[in-house]
Design a protein around this motif. Sequence first.
Motif, PDB file in Angstrom:
ATOM      1  N   SER A  99      97.594 -36.263  67.833  1.00 42.90           N
ATOM      2  CA  SER A  99      96.816 -36.370  69.056  1.00 42.90           C
ATOM      3  C   SER A  99      95.359 -36.592  68.686  1.00 42.90           C
ATOM      4  N   MET A 100      94.610 -37.054  69.665  1.00 37.70           N
ATOM      5  CA  MET A 100      93.204 -37.362  69.468  1.00 37.70           C
ATOM      6  C   MET A 100      92.370 -36.509  70.423  1.00 37.70           C
ATOM      7  N   VAL A 101      91.134 -36.245  70.032  1.00 31.18           N
ATOM      8  CA  VAL A 101      90.179 -35.578  70.916  1.00 31.18           C
ATOM      9  C   VAL A 101      89.019 -36.536  71.103  1.00 31.18           C
ATOM     10  N   ARG A 102      88.681 -36.773  72.366  1.00 27.74           N
ATOM     11  CA  ARG A 102      87.610 -37.721  72.692  1.00 27.74           C
ATOM     12  C   ARG A 102      86.465 -37.006  73.401  1.00 27.74           C
ATOM     13  N   LEU A 103      85.263 -37.336  72.998  1.00 24.79           N
ATOM     14  CA  LEU A 103      84.059 -36.866  73.657  1.00 24.79           C
ATOM     15  C   LEU A 103      83.919 -37.589  74.995  1.00 24.79           C
ATOM     16  N   THR A 104      83.756 -36.848  76.068  1.00 29.13           N
ATOM     17  CA  THR A 104      83.567 -37.463  77.389  1.00 29.13           C
ATOM     18  C   THR A 104      82.077 -37.757  77.594  1.00 29.13           C
ATOM     19  N   PRO A 105      81.746 -38.531  78.614  1.00 33.48           N
ATOM     20  CA  PRO A 105      80.322 -38.746  78.911  1.00 33.48           C
ATOM     21  C   PRO A 105      79.569 -37.423  79.152  1.00 33.48           C
ATOM     22  N   LEU A 106      80.224 -36.461  79.799  1.00 39.80           N
ATOM     23  CA  LEU A 106      79.589 -35.158  80.009  1.00 39.80           C
ATOM     24  C   LEU A 106      79.380 -34.426  78.679  1.00 39.80           C
ATOM     25  N   GLY A 107      80.364 -34.545  77.791  1.00 41.94           N
ATOM     26  CA  GLY A 107      80.235 -33.951  76.458  1.00 41.94           C
ATOM     27  C   GLY A 107      79.113 -34.593  75.669  1.00 41.94           C
ATOM     28  N   ARG A 108      78.987 -35.913  75.767  1.00 44.42           N
ATOM     29  CA  ARG A 108      77.897 -36.644  75.096  1.00 44.42           C
ATOM     30  C   ARG A 108      76.550 -36.171  75.631  1.00 44.42           C
ATOM     31  N   LYS A 109      76.469 -36.021  76.943  1.00 47.27           N
ATOM     32  CA  LYS A 109      75.222 -35.559  77.548  1.00 47.27           C
ATOM     33  C   LYS A 109      74.893 -34.140  77.068  1.00 47.27           C
ATOM     34  N   ALA A 110      75.905 -33.282  76.983  1.00 45.88           N
ATOM     35  CA  ALA A 110      75.701 -31.896  76.559  1.00 45.88           C
ATOM     36  C   ALA A 110      75.209 -31.810  75.118  1.00 45.88           C
ATOM     37  N   ILE A 111      75.825 -32.554  74.213  1.00 46.68           N
ATOM     38  CA  ILE A 111      75.402 -32.498  72.807  1.00 46.68           C
ATOM     39  C   ILE A 111      74.036 -33.139  72.629  1.00 46.68           C
ATOM     40  N   ASP A 112      73.781 -34.240  73.328  1.00 43.83           N
ATOM     41  CA  ASP A 112      72.473 -34.886  73.226  1.00 43.83           C
ATOM     42  C   ASP A 112      71.368 -33.982  73.757  1.00 43.83           C
ATOM     43  N   SER A 113      71.688 -33.192  74.758  1.00 45.72           N
ATOM     44  CA  SER A 113      70.710 -32.271  75.330  1.00 45.72           C
ATOM     45  C   SER A 113      70.499 -31.044  74.443  1.00 45.72           C
ATOM     46  N   ALA A 114      71.566 -30.536  73.842  1.00 42.36           N
ATOM     47  CA  ALA A 114      71.496 -29.309  73.040  1.00 42.36           C
ATOM     48  C   ALA A 114      70.950 -29.532  71.632  1.00 42.36           C
ATOM     49  N   ALA A 115      71.168 -30.704  71.072  1.00 39.17           N
ATOM     50  CA  ALA A 115      70.836 -30.944  69.665  1.00 39.17           C
ATOM     51  C   ALA A 115      69.362 -30.722  69.318  1.00 39.17           C
ATOM     52  N   PRO A 116      68.410 -31.209  70.096  1.00 40.97           N
ATOM     53  CA  PRO A 116      67.009 -31.005  69.705  1.00 40.97           C
ATOM     54  C   PRO A 116      66.619 -29.527  69.588  1.00 40.97           C
ATOM     55  N   ASP A 117      67.064 -28.704  70.536  1.00 40.14           N
ATOM     56  CA  ASP A 117      66.729 -27.280  70.453  1.00 40.14           C
ATOM     57  C   ASP A 117      67.476 -26.605  69.313  1.00 40.14           C
ATOM     58  N   HIS A 118      68.710 -27.031  69.063  1.00 36.10           N
ATOM     59  CA  HIS A 118      69.458 -26.451  67.947  1.00 36.10           C
ATOM     60  C   HIS A 118      68.748 -26.736  66.621  1.00 36.10           C
ATOM     61  N   VAL A 119      68.309 -27.969  66.447  1.00 36.94           N
ATOM     62  CA  VAL A 119      67.584 -28.326  65.224  1.00 36.94           C
ATOM     63  C   VAL A 119      66.284 -27.518  65.124  1.00 36.94           C
ATOM     64  N   ALA A 120      65.597 -27.355  66.233  1.00 32.82           N
ATOM     65  CA  ALA A 120      64.366 -26.550  66.237  1.00 32.82           C
ATOM     66  C   ALA A 120      64.668 -25.104  65.847  1.00 32.82           C
TER      67      ALA A 120
END
Length: 160
Positions: A99-120
Amino acid sequence: MVEPRWLGEQEAALWQSYRDTHRELMRALEARMITNSGLSGADYALLHPLSEAEDGVLRTRDLGRSVGWERSRLSHQVSRMEKRGLVCREECTSDARGSMVRLTPLGRKAIDSAAPDHVAAVRTYFFDHLTAEEQTQLAILLDRVAAGIPRTCVTPDCDE
């Protein structure tokens, strides 16, 4: 019977310091991520490799391997994330058993939003306390320790 090689005082202190630091670092990163993005550390752990994968999709077993999780933990976390619309499961066209797991548009938005603060947060809690030379030395030391750890399979599904 071989006598154990007990840790000396310095070794025991270093080991305890490592364990305490790891625990507190993970706790602080998790708390900050939940507060600032609503994602858990487990959410982020899966969203990150999916966000870097071609077309945002990975075979389930490859996703599990990338984060070092057993099949049941991965399945439960993917189910929770599916209910929130962050990922979706798909059949594997090349292997009916997979089976495969796919990132949804909402998932993409969530990771793109969370990543900068996580890196900080990683920078603030970890890198800002080390000089460039110390970072280089720590990387060498951690790589040496990691190279000495056997890569054994302890679950029946690790080779699938």
